[in-house]
Design an enzyme around this catalytic site. Sequence first.
Site, PDB file in Angstrom:
ATOM      1  N   ALA A  10      37.837  42.517  34.325  1.00  0.00           N
ATOM      2  CA  ALA A  10      37.861  42.148  32.899  1.00  0.00           C
ATOM      3  C   ALA A  10      36.918  43.014  32.052  1.00  0.00           C
ATOM      4  CB  ALA A  10      37.499  40.668  32.766  1.00  0.00           C
ATOM      5  N   ALA A  11      35.649  43.009  32.378  1.00  0.00           N
ATOM      6  CA  ALA A  11      34.685  43.746  31.545  1.00  0.00           C
ATOM      7  C   ALA A  11      34.871  45.254  31.703  1.00  0.00           C
ATOM      8  CB  ALA A  11      33.258  43.345  31.919  1.00  0.00           C
ATOM      9  N   GLU A  32      35.916  51.288  41.434  1.00  0.00           N
ATOM     10  CA  GLU A  32      36.235  49.903  41.813  1.00  0.00           C
ATOM     11  C   GLU A  32      36.352  49.836  43.340  1.00  0.00           C
ATOM     12  OE1 GLU A  32      36.649  46.681  40.700  1.00  0.00           O
ATOM     13  OE2 GLU A  32      37.232  46.307  42.782  1.00  0.00           O
ATOM     14  N   SER A  38      42.232  44.941  36.815  1.00  0.00           N
ATOM     15  CA  SER A  38      42.938  44.300  35.713  1.00  0.00           C
ATOM     16  C   SER A  38      43.957  43.248  36.151  1.00  0.00           C
ATOM     17  CB  SER A  38      43.642  45.371  34.874  1.00  0.00           C
ATOM     18  OG  SER A  38      44.174  44.824  33.711  1.00  0.00           O
ATOM     19  N   CYS A  42      41.922  34.005  36.719  1.00  0.00           N
ATOM     20  CA  CYS A  42      42.060  32.633  36.225  1.00  0.00           C
ATOM     21  C   CYS A  42      43.423  32.040  36.586  1.00  0.00           C
ATOM     22  CB  CYS A  42      41.887  32.594  34.709  1.00  0.00           C
ATOM     23  SG  CYS A  42      40.498  33.579  34.135  1.00  0.00           S
ATOM     24  N   VAL A  82      24.368  52.637  45.320  1.00  0.00           N
ATOM     25  CA  VAL A  82      23.059  52.941  44.740  1.00  0.00           C
ATOM     26  C   VAL A  82      23.233  53.453  43.308  1.00  0.00           C
ATOM     27  CG1 VAL A  82      21.042  54.481  44.897  1.00  0.00           C
ATOM     28  CG2 VAL A  82      22.083  53.603  46.989  1.00  0.00           C
ATOM     29  N   ALA A 299      35.769  34.393  31.277  1.00  0.00           N
ATOM     30  CA  ALA A 299      36.589  35.585  31.066  1.00  0.00           C
ATOM     31  C   ALA A 299      36.498  36.199  29.666  1.00  0.00           C
ATOM     32  CB  ALA A 299      38.039  35.258  31.380  1.00  0.00           C
ATOM     33  N   ASN A 303      35.527  40.191  28.663  1.00  0.00           N
ATOM     34  CA  ASN A 303      36.379  41.139  27.926  1.00  0.00           C
ATOM     35  C   ASN A 303      35.701  41.608  26.647  1.00  0.00           C
ATOM     36  OD1 ASN A 303      39.333  41.272  29.145  1.00  0.00           O
ATOM     37  ND2 ASN A 303      38.559  39.222  29.472  1.00  0.00           N
ATOM     38  N   TYR A 424      46.562  17.578  10.312  1.00  0.00           N
ATOM     39  CA  TYR A 424      47.134  16.271  10.661  1.00  0.00           C
ATOM     40  C   TYR A 424      48.638  16.265  10.472  1.00  0.00           C
ATOM     41  CZ  TYR A 424      49.172  11.726   9.800  1.00  0.00           C
ATOM     42  OH  TYR A 424      50.024  10.660   9.830  1.00  0.00           O
TER      43      TYR A 424
HETATM   44  C1  LIG Z   1      39.943  31.118  40.538  1.00  0.00           C
HETATM   45  C2  LIG Z   1      39.275  31.497  39.255  1.00  0.00           C
HETATM   46  C3  LIG Z   1      39.664  30.880  38.088  1.00  0.00           C
HETATM   47  C4  LIG Z   1      39.044  31.217  36.885  1.00  0.00           C
HETATM   48  N1  LIG Z   1      39.462  30.596  35.751  1.00  0.00           N
HETATM   49  C5  LIG Z   1      38.899  30.927  34.574  1.00  0.00           C
HETATM   50  C6  LIG Z   1      39.353  30.346  33.364  1.00  0.00           C
HETATM   51  O1  LIG Z   1      40.286  29.524  33.368  1.00  0.00           O
HETATM   52  N2  LIG Z   1      38.737  30.705  32.207  1.00  0.00           N
HETATM   53  C7  LIG Z   1      37.722  31.616  32.180  1.00  0.00           C
HETATM   54  O2  LIG Z   1      37.192  31.903  31.103  1.00  0.00           O
HETATM   55  N3  LIG Z   1      37.286  32.213  33.314  1.00  0.00           N
HETATM   56  C8  LIG Z   1      37.848  31.885  34.507  1.00  0.00           C
HETATM   57  N4  LIG Z   1      37.420  32.492  35.652  1.00  0.00           N
HETATM   58  C9  LIG Z   1      36.298  33.441  35.576  1.00  0.00           C
HETATM   59  C10 LIG Z   1      36.763  34.836  35.183  1.00  0.00           C
HETATM   60  O3  LIG Z   1      37.740  35.270  36.087  1.00  0.00           O
HETATM   61  C11 LIG Z   1      35.566  35.776  35.198  1.00  0.00           C
HETATM   62  O4  LIG Z   1      34.649  35.320  34.243  1.00  0.00           O
HETATM   63  C12 LIG Z   1      35.946  37.209  34.862  1.00  0.00           C
HETATM   64  O5  LIG Z   1      36.854  37.720  35.811  1.00  0.00           O
HETATM   65  C13 LIG Z   1      34.705  38.086  34.844  1.00  0.00           C
HETATM   66  O6  LIG Z   1      35.060  39.419  34.696  1.00  0.00           O
HETATM   67  P1  LIG Z   1      34.102  40.591  35.177  1.00  0.00           P
HETATM   68  O7  LIG Z   1      34.802  41.861  34.856  1.00  0.00           O
HETATM   69  O8  LIG Z   1      32.738  40.384  34.648  1.00  0.00           O
HETATM   70  O9  LIG Z   1      33.952  40.398  36.750  1.00  0.00           O
HETATM   71  P2  LIG Z   1      35.047  40.407  37.910  1.00  0.00           P
HETATM   72  O10 LIG Z   1      36.344  39.935  37.419  1.00  0.00           O
HETATM   73  O11 LIG Z   1      34.410  39.705  39.046  1.00  0.00           O
HETATM   74  O12 LIG Z   1      35.174  41.954  38.257  1.00  0.00           O
HETATM   75  C14 LIG Z   1      34.140  42.669  38.849  1.00  0.00           C
HETATM   76  C15 LIG Z   1      34.726  43.837  39.597  1.00  0.00           C
HETATM   77  O13 LIG Z   1      33.662  44.649  40.081  1.00  0.00           O
HETATM   78  C16 LIG Z   1      33.984  45.102  41.384  1.00  0.00           C
HETATM   79  N5  LIG Z   1      32.730  45.459  42.050  1.00  0.00           N
HETATM   80  C17 LIG Z   1      31.687  44.643  42.348  1.00  0.00           C
HETATM   81  N6  LIG Z   1      30.704  45.321  42.959  1.00  0.00           N
HETATM   82  C18 LIG Z   1      31.125  46.614  43.036  1.00  0.00           C
HETATM   83  C19 LIG Z   1      30.533  47.815  43.557  1.00  0.00           C
HETATM   84  N7  LIG Z   1      29.325  47.809  44.123  1.00  0.00           N
HETATM   85  N8  LIG Z   1      31.246  48.958  43.481  1.00  0.00           N
HETATM   86  C20 LIG Z   1      32.488  48.977  42.909  1.00  0.00           C
HETATM   87  N9  LIG Z   1      33.078  47.894  42.419  1.00  0.00           N
HETATM   88  C21 LIG Z   1      32.406  46.717  42.459  1.00  0.00           C
HETATM   89  C22 LIG Z   1      34.699  43.903  41.998  1.00  0.00           C
HETATM   90  O14 LIG Z   1      35.484  44.280  43.111  1.00  0.00           O
HETATM   91  C23 LIG Z   1      35.510  43.398  40.823  1.00  0.00           C
HETATM   92  O15 LIG Z   1      36.796  43.974  40.773  1.00  0.00           O
HETATM   93  C24 LIG Z   1      38.019  32.199  36.869  1.00  0.00           C
HETATM   94  C25 LIG Z   1      37.629  32.817  38.054  1.00  0.00           C
HETATM   95  C26 LIG Z   1      38.250  32.489  39.242  1.00  0.00           C
HETATM   96  C27 LIG Z   1      37.827  33.157  40.502  1.00  0.00           C
END
Ligand SMILES: Cc1cc2nc3c(=O)[nH]c(=O)nc-3n(C[C@H](O)[C@H](O)[C@H](O)COP(=O)(O)OP(=O)(O)OC[C@H]3O[C@@H](n4cnc5c(N)ncnc54)[C@H](O)[C@@H]3O)c2cc1C
Length: 446
Positions: A10-11, A32, A38, A42, A82, A299, A303, A424
């Site tokens: 996401a981010a 990654e 992507s 959720c 690192v 999420a 984003n 309403y």
């Molecule tokens: C089952 C489930 C349901 C959810 N439902 C909701 C919802 O309904 N509403 C909501 O707001 N949020 C929900 N969330 C939370 C939401 O998915 C996360 O807040 C969001 O994905 C965060 O995005 P991010 O990019 O910060 O991290 P992530 O999505 O965790 O992405 C991080 C990425 O970094 C990669 N990475 C990590 N370390 C390394 C490294 N050392 N080298 C290379 N790559 C690395 C990982 O493989 C991953 O792909 C849910 C989460 C889950 C698991």
Amino acid sequence: MRFVIIGGDAAGMSAASRAKRRRSGMEVIVLEQTGDVSYSACGMPYNIADPQREIDDLIVRHPQVFREKQGIDLRTGHRVEVIDPVQNLVEGTALDGTAFRVPYDQLLIATGASPIIPDLPGFDLPGVMGLKSLDDGRRIKKFIADHHVKEAIIIGMGYIALEMCEALRARDIKVMMVKPRPVFLPWMQETLSGMVREEVETHGVSLHLGHEVEAIEETNSGFKVRCADLELEGQMVLVAIGVIPNSRLAENAGLELGVKKSIAVDRFLRTSNQYIYAAGDCADAYHVVTDQKTWIPLALRANRAGWAVADNVTGKEVALPGVAGTAVFKVFDLQVARTGLNVAEAQKAGFEPVEITIQARTRAHSHPGASTIGVEMVGDRKTGRLLGVQMVGKEGAAHRIDAPAVALHAGMTVAEFTQCDLAYAPPFSPVWDPMLTAANQLFKKL
Ligand SMILES: Cc1cc2nc3c(=O)[nH]c(=O)nc-3n(C[C@H](O)[C@H](O)[C@H](O)COP(=O)(O)OP(=O)(O)OC[C@H]3O[C@@H](n4cnc5c(N)ncnc54)[C@H](O)[C@@H]3O)c2cc1C
């Protein structure tokens, strides 16, 4: 200028796409560790509920689209190990075992969070699984199909645990849930959490509160989850007791950490190193009600923070006001929503909280099909400010929460909120929307 991003969900991918849109000539490299980028994490519980759907349906944009259409140098299967903030480079190992080293001008850490897996016997057995990545989703779906799972144990009772209990019930799997603390949804007002508990139990789920899991053992037919005074048996165990920020890389690089060991960032998403940003679940944020740092892994803020980093590295200064902690989830036929602070959080932040809990109708008096909606609203006696709202109902809770969420961003008082012109019509609410009824009653108490 080379913008390097660690983490492609996401981010990370929000930042990469926006940076490329704003500066097509900028070199953007995403590293990654998995093969997936992507996707909608959720959506995984709902996908797991349906054996006919492929888990890959959750992929929003495939890697080749980022590479070929957007010109992003996306390197999947690249795990960063690192960050060297002196030489401005990252190092790691690719899936094929080759070491890599990538210098950066600006770096974004978007490594997300990981499920907490206790260091106890049996938590590493195959069939004992957490749910975070798409690979986790694949594994769970395949395990259910291959092992004809009929009984499952979920350790934890947070929102992912509850979404998964619904998903497993949809597949006709008997679900037992267990957790060490004696209170169901401890962050939630008691009457409202009682409504959720009743809904879960009505759907045949057995809840075991106040049992600390000591070990998981293999049996002839699957697994046994062992507590001091309880044993639960099933063919699958899901561990859903929360997540921790993936901040180890940042910590080892000497970056400042914040709440719950998330990476500390300012409103521009800058870490304590001027060339390094952090965004999403790995980083902290400001809370719009307390103005203090908080860590709420969700999420939208991931984003949005990704976008803000892209703006900042491409020369448009963007500072984010923060989060209100607005969250919503569904469990069976109930919608559960919250925004802002509960009473305990408000007290901790130095407010003098006053609360009101009401039960109202979701539609006008004469309109058929109405159900009950429970609302808890919290205000501050000293300033009159609205501090938070929680809601539970069969309809109308999920999007109703957005009105108080906006009020929190605007710093409204409860009195101001009572005067908001909310919509309403009989099929959607009574003339006095439950939000306004709660606000009117809270105003009288303040
Ligand atoms: C089952 C489930 C349901 C959810 N439902 C909701 C919802 O309904 N509403 C909501 O707001 N949020 C929900 N969330 C939370 C939401 O998915 C996360 O807040 C969001 O994905 C965060 O995005 P991010 O990019 O910060 O991290 P992530 O999505 O965790 O992405 C991080 C990425 O970094 C990669 N990475 C990590 N370390 C390394 C490294 N050392 N080298 C290379 N790559 C690395 C990982 O493989 C991953 O792909 C849910 C989460 C889950 C698991």
